[in-house]
Design an enzyme around this catalytic site. Structure first.
Site, PDB file in Angstrom:
ATOM      1  N   LEU A 189       0.822  -1.208   0.000  1.00  0.00           N
ATOM      2  CA  LEU A 189       0.000   0.000   0.000  1.00  0.00           C
ATOM      3  C   LEU A 189       0.854   1.256   0.000  1.00  0.00           C
ATOM      4  O   LEU A 189       2.027   1.224   0.351  1.00  0.00           O
ATOM      5  CB  LEU A 189      -0.962   0.031   1.188  1.00  0.00           C
ATOM      6  CG  LEU A 189      -0.423   0.270   2.600  1.00  0.00           C
ATOM      7  CD1 LEU A 189      -1.588   0.614   3.544  1.00  0.00           C
ATOM      8  CD2 LEU A 189       0.357  -0.904   3.145  1.00  0.00           C
ATOM      9  N   CYS A 190       0.217   2.349  -0.397  1.00  0.00           N
ATOM     10  CA  CYS A 190       0.787   3.692  -0.386  1.00  0.00           C
ATOM     11  C   CYS A 190       2.025   3.748  -1.284  1.00  0.00           C
ATOM     12  O   CYS A 190       1.920   3.578  -2.482  1.00  0.00           O
ATOM     13  CB  CYS A 190       1.073   4.130   1.042  1.00  0.00           C
ATOM     14  SG  CYS A 190       1.239   5.925   1.225  1.00  0.00           S
TER      15      CYS A 190
END
Length: 292
Positions: A189-190
């Protein structure tokens, strides 16, 4: 309250441990961090009881990101992005091993730690020893990967440190190859999806070509993150841009907490996705075990 926040400095805070290095500004931290997350409980506590299947986390071991202007951003893995998904996985019954590229201690952005969030803090305390003394990823590849490996998923948390080394590592490439070839999950993620760039290293095309992903928006790293002093300058390259150039499909251009499943690749767009990504990973892993 808003007037008090508006008085906070938007100038990045010097990190005295390194030349020309900076933490995020006080104002940016008031916008991007909080004492608690949106954690709303574990859905499958103790659901996995057999003890075989584990999670391999590839954590960042480098603290500093060198920017275009010569300044360095003092970063690490984002604690919410690392620890909240792992909280869901560990509470469901999955053990976690920590690896870094060289076996050096994992680095965290402690300035983003939600100090009043019991789920995150308790998971940090459980993993602290492994974070300080992680495995060397090359040793994991040599000794613990293969068709009979006990790892059901590879997890790469975000934080800007994910753009240093992990995105151009042959060891990460081998790990992702193993996951794809052996039908294991890749969870990230991110800025963590920067690791996916390593899959295309020295190849005409990436084995992840055509996969859809959520990732932190380039527009924020190019704009607001600099304007509010979160970053002390421009990154030398942007994650979504390079993923797109490797023919992955970035499905978001904003930060809303979105998660996405494409085959065995599970992604989230930002710290806001941490809670839901943890739930998604648990659900998908439990379903995979039932179908084995």
């Amino acid at each position: 309250m808003s007037q008090d926040v508006n008085k906070l400095s938007k100038q990045p805070t010097p990190d005295k441990a390194e030349d020309n290095a900076f933490f995020p500004s006080p104002y940016s931290l008031s916008q991007y961090t909080a004492p608690k997350t949106d954690f709303d409980g574990v859905e499958h506590k103790g659901a996995y009881k057999d003890g075989k299947w584990k999670v391999l986390m590839i954590a960042a071991e480098e603290r500093y990101v060198l920017l275009e202007n010569g300044k360095m951003f003092s970063t690490g893995n984002h604690p919410v992005e690392m620890l909240l998904p792992l909280h869901h996985l560990m509470e469901a019954g999955f053990d976690v091993d920590v690896a870094t590229l060289s076996g050096y201690p994992a680095k965290l952005e402690l300035w983003a730690m939600p100090t009043e969030d019991e789920a995150v803090i308790s998971t940090y305390n459980k993993l602290k020893e492994k974070l300080k003394q992680p495995k060397k990823l090359a040793d994991v590849i040599k000794n613990e990967l293969g068709p009979d490996s006990d790892y059901l998923s590879v997890f790469i948390p975000g934080g800007h440190a994910a753009v240093v080394g992990i995105s151009e590592s042959e060891d990460v490439q081998q790990t992702l190859d193993w996951a794809l070839e052996n039908d294991r999950f890749i969870v990230t993620l991110c800025h963590g999806p920067a690791a996916l760039l390593s899959a295309g290293l020295n190849r005409e095309k990436s084995p992840l070509e055509g996969y859809s992903v959520c990732v932190f928006p380039d527009s924020l790293d190019e704009g607001a993150n600099i304007e509010i002093g979160y970053l002390p300058g421009r990154l030398k390259w942007l994650v979504a841009d390079l993923l797109t150039k490797q023919s992955l499909k970035v499905v978001n251009d904003d930060m809303t907490g979105r998660t996405l499943k494409d085959r065995k690749l599970l992604t989230g767009d930002s710290p806001l996705a941490s809670n839901e990504l943890g739930k998604l990973a648990v659900n998908e892993m439990l379903n995979a075990i039932q179908n084995k």
